[in-house]
Design a protein around this motif. Structure first.
Motif, PDB file in Angstrom:
ATOM      1  N   ILE A  11       7.981   4.589  43.393  1.00  0.00           N
ATOM      2  CA  ILE A  11       8.364   3.947  42.127  1.00  0.00           C
ATOM      3  C   ILE A  11       9.666   3.171  42.314  1.00  0.00           C
ATOM      4  O   ILE A  11       9.792   2.032  41.868  1.00  0.00           O
ATOM      5  N   THR A  12      10.607   3.783  42.996  1.00  0.00           N
ATOM      6  CA  THR A  12      11.890   3.119  43.249  1.00  0.00           C
ATOM      7  C   THR A  12      11.682   1.847  44.060  1.00  0.00           C
ATOM      8  O   THR A  12      12.292   0.823  43.785  1.00  0.00           O
ATOM      9  N   SER A  13      10.808   1.918  45.063  1.00  0.00           N
ATOM     10  CA  SER A  13      10.576   0.723  45.884  1.00  0.00           C
ATOM     11  C   SER A  13       9.923  -0.389  45.068  1.00  0.00           C
ATOM     12  O   SER A  13      10.209  -1.567  45.292  1.00  0.00           O
ATOM     13  N   HIS A  14       9.074  -0.041  44.115  1.00  0.00           N
ATOM     14  CA  HIS A  14       8.474  -1.075  43.254  1.00  0.00           C
ATOM     15  C   HIS A  14       9.548  -1.762  42.410  1.00  0.00           C
ATOM     16  O   HIS A  14       9.544  -2.981  42.262  1.00  0.00           O
ATOM     17  N   TYR A  15      10.476  -0.979  41.847  1.00  0.00           N
ATOM     18  CA  TYR A  15      11.581  -1.564  41.093  1.00  0.00           C
ATOM     19  C   TYR A  15      12.453  -2.429  41.994  1.00  0.00           C
ATOM     20  O   TYR A  15      12.893  -3.505  41.610  1.00  0.00           O
ATOM     21  N   ALA A  16      12.685  -1.950  43.211  1.00  0.00           N
ATOM     22  CA  ALA A  16      13.516  -2.711  44.157  1.00  0.00           C
ATOM     23  C   ALA A  16      12.878  -4.055  44.478  1.00  0.00           C
ATOM     24  O   ALA A  16      13.568  -5.076  44.569  1.00  0.00           O
ATOM     25  N   VAL A  17      11.558  -4.072  44.640  1.00  0.00           N
ATOM     26  CA  VAL A  17      10.861  -5.326  44.932  1.00  0.00           C
ATOM     27  C   VAL A  17      10.995  -6.292  43.758  1.00  0.00           C
ATOM     28  O   VAL A  17      11.267  -7.481  43.950  1.00  0.00           O
ATOM     29  N   VAL A  18      10.832  -5.791  42.544  1.00  0.00           N
ATOM     30  CA  VAL A  18      10.955  -6.653  41.361  1.00  0.00           C
ATOM     31  C   VAL A  18      12.371  -7.215  41.263  1.00  0.00           C
ATOM     32  O   VAL A  18      12.562  -8.418  41.019  1.00  0.00           O
ATOM     33  N   VAL A  19      13.377  -6.367  41.476  1.00  0.00           N
ATOM     34  CA  VAL A  19      14.763  -6.832  41.410  1.00  0.00           C
ATOM     35  C   VAL A  19      15.022  -7.874  42.493  1.00  0.00           C
ATOM     36  O   VAL A  19      15.624  -8.919  42.243  1.00  0.00           O
ATOM     37  N   LYS A  20      14.540  -7.620  43.702  1.00  0.00           N
ATOM     38  CA  LYS A  20      14.757  -8.546  44.817  1.00  0.00           C
ATOM     39  C   LYS A  20      14.081  -9.889  44.546  1.00  0.00           C
ATOM     40  O   LYS A  20      14.663 -10.944  44.777  1.00  0.00           O
ATOM     41  N   LEU A  21      12.849  -9.860  44.069  1.00  0.00           N
ATOM     42  CA  LEU A  21      12.143 -11.109  43.778  1.00  0.00           C
ATOM     43  C   LEU A  21      12.807 -11.874  42.647  1.00  0.00           C
ATOM     44  O   LEU A  21      12.934 -13.100  42.704  1.00  0.00           O
ATOM     45  N   THR A  22      13.251 -11.163  41.617  1.00  0.00           N
ATOM     46  CA  THR A  22      13.942 -11.823  40.507  1.00  0.00           C
ATOM     47  C   THR A  22      15.218 -12.488  41.005  1.00  0.00           C
ATOM     48  O   THR A  22      15.508 -13.636  40.679  1.00  0.00           O
ATOM     49  N   MET A  26      16.079 -16.560  41.247  1.00  0.00           N
ATOM     50  CA  MET A  26      17.226 -17.134  40.539  1.00  0.00           C
ATOM     51  C   MET A  26      17.913 -18.216  41.365  1.00  0.00           C
ATOM     52  O   MET A  26      18.689 -19.004  40.842  1.00  0.00           O
ATOM     53  N   ILE A  27      17.613 -18.268  42.662  1.00  0.00           N
ATOM     54  CA  ILE A  27      18.194 -19.304  43.513  1.00  0.00           C
ATOM     55  C   ILE A  27      17.755 -20.687  43.026  1.00  0.00           C
ATOM     56  O   ILE A  27      18.540 -21.636  43.059  1.00  0.00           O
ATOM     57  N   ILE A  28      16.540 -20.786  42.547  1.00  0.00           N
ATOM     58  CA  ILE A  28      15.999 -22.085  42.128  1.00  0.00           C
ATOM     59  C   ILE A  28      16.808 -22.669  40.974  1.00  0.00           C
ATOM     60  O   ILE A  28      17.322 -23.785  41.088  1.00  0.00           O
ATOM     61  N   PRO A  29      16.968 -21.966  39.837  1.00  0.00           N
ATOM     62  CA  PRO A  29      17.764 -22.569  38.757  1.00  0.00           C
ATOM     63  C   PRO A  29      19.233 -22.756  39.136  1.00  0.00           C
ATOM     64  O   PRO A  29      19.877 -23.706  38.671  1.00  0.00           O
ATOM     65  N   ILE A  30      19.758 -21.886  39.994  1.00  0.00           N
ATOM     66  CA  ILE A  30      21.147 -22.050  40.416  1.00  0.00           C
ATOM     67  C   ILE A  30      21.294 -23.344  41.213  1.00  0.00           C
ATOM     68  O   ILE A  30      22.244 -24.108  41.002  1.00  0.00           O
ATOM     69  N   CYS A  31      20.376 -23.602  42.134  1.00  0.00           N
ATOM     70  CA  CYS A  31      20.435 -24.847  42.925  1.00  0.00           C
ATOM     71  C   CYS A  31      20.294 -26.074  42.024  1.00  0.00           C
ATOM     72  O   CYS A  31      21.012 -27.060  42.200  1.00  0.00           O
ATOM     73  N   LEU A  32      19.389 -26.009  41.075  1.00  0.00           N
ATOM     74  CA  LEU A  32      19.224 -27.137  40.155  1.00  0.00           C
ATOM     75  C   LEU A  32      20.470 -27.327  39.295  1.00  0.00           C
ATOM     76  O   LEU A  32      20.902 -28.455  39.051  1.00  0.00           O
ATOM     77  N   GLY A  33      21.051 -26.226  38.847  1.00  0.00           N
ATOM     78  CA  GLY A  33      22.285 -26.308  38.063  1.00  0.00           C
ATOM     79  C   GLY A  33      23.434 -26.887  38.880  1.00  0.00           C
ATOM     80  O   GLY A  33      24.201 -27.724  38.381  1.00  0.00           O
ATOM     81  N   LEU A  34      23.545 -26.473  40.141  1.00  0.00           N
ATOM     82  CA  LEU A  34      24.582 -27.034  41.003  1.00  0.00           C
ATOM     83  C   LEU A  34      24.359 -28.520  41.241  1.00  0.00           C
ATOM     84  O   LEU A  34      25.314 -29.302  41.266  1.00  0.00           O
TER      85      LEU A  34
END
Length: 143
Positions: A11-22, A26-34
């Motif tokens: 269960i913890t690893s599933h949460y970790a995967v979701v957090v990591k993917l999220t 987030m790199i995409i909107p950050i790059c566009l914002g920059l």
């Protein structure tokens, strides 16, 4: 029968995967914002000259494009399931190499010259990330 350590770990690893993917996505909107901020800054600096061209290619890291390509390929089923384990092992190795290279390229003398402020900032960020993670785990019932 309870979930035990293995069930909790899964269960913890599933949460970790979701957090990591999220976090990765987030790199995409950050790059566009920059890119938008750089364009705005360049426009302000060159009021009377020709409008500067937005060079998103310089702002978007190559690994982001690779990430998007691999994510798309995996979502479309292009990457066979049998390759997932090997690719996962390869990704761990490459992340280890990247983090090692980052650590080996650290200039300790320059870090000493900057004083304690970067370390204090790092410690503050560590506390914020830790507290946020614990709060989210508590709110989702996984703590």
């Amino acid at each position: 029968m309870g979930t035990g350590i293995c069930g909790a770990s899964a269960i913890t690893s599933h949460y970790a995967v979701v957090v990591k993917l999220t976090r990765s996505l987030m790199i995409i909107p950050i790059c566009l914002g920059l890119a938008w901020l750089v364009r705005r800054r360049d426009r302000a600096a060159a009021k009377d000259t020709a409008r500067p061209r937005l060079q998103v290619v310089k702002l978007v890291p190559v690994f982001l494009l690779g990430f998007l390509l691999m994510t798309t390929a995996n979502s479309l089923g292009v990457i066979p399931a049998a390759a997932h384990h090997g690719l996962s092992e390869l990704s761990v190795f490459l992340i280890t190499v990247a983090l090692s290279a980052t650590g080996l390229s650290t200039d300790l003398a320059a870090l000493r010259r900057t004083g304690p402020r970067p370390l204090i900032l790092g410690a503050c960020l560590w506390v914020v990330v830790s507290v946020t993670s614990l709060v989210l785990q508590f709110l989702t019932g996984s703590l």
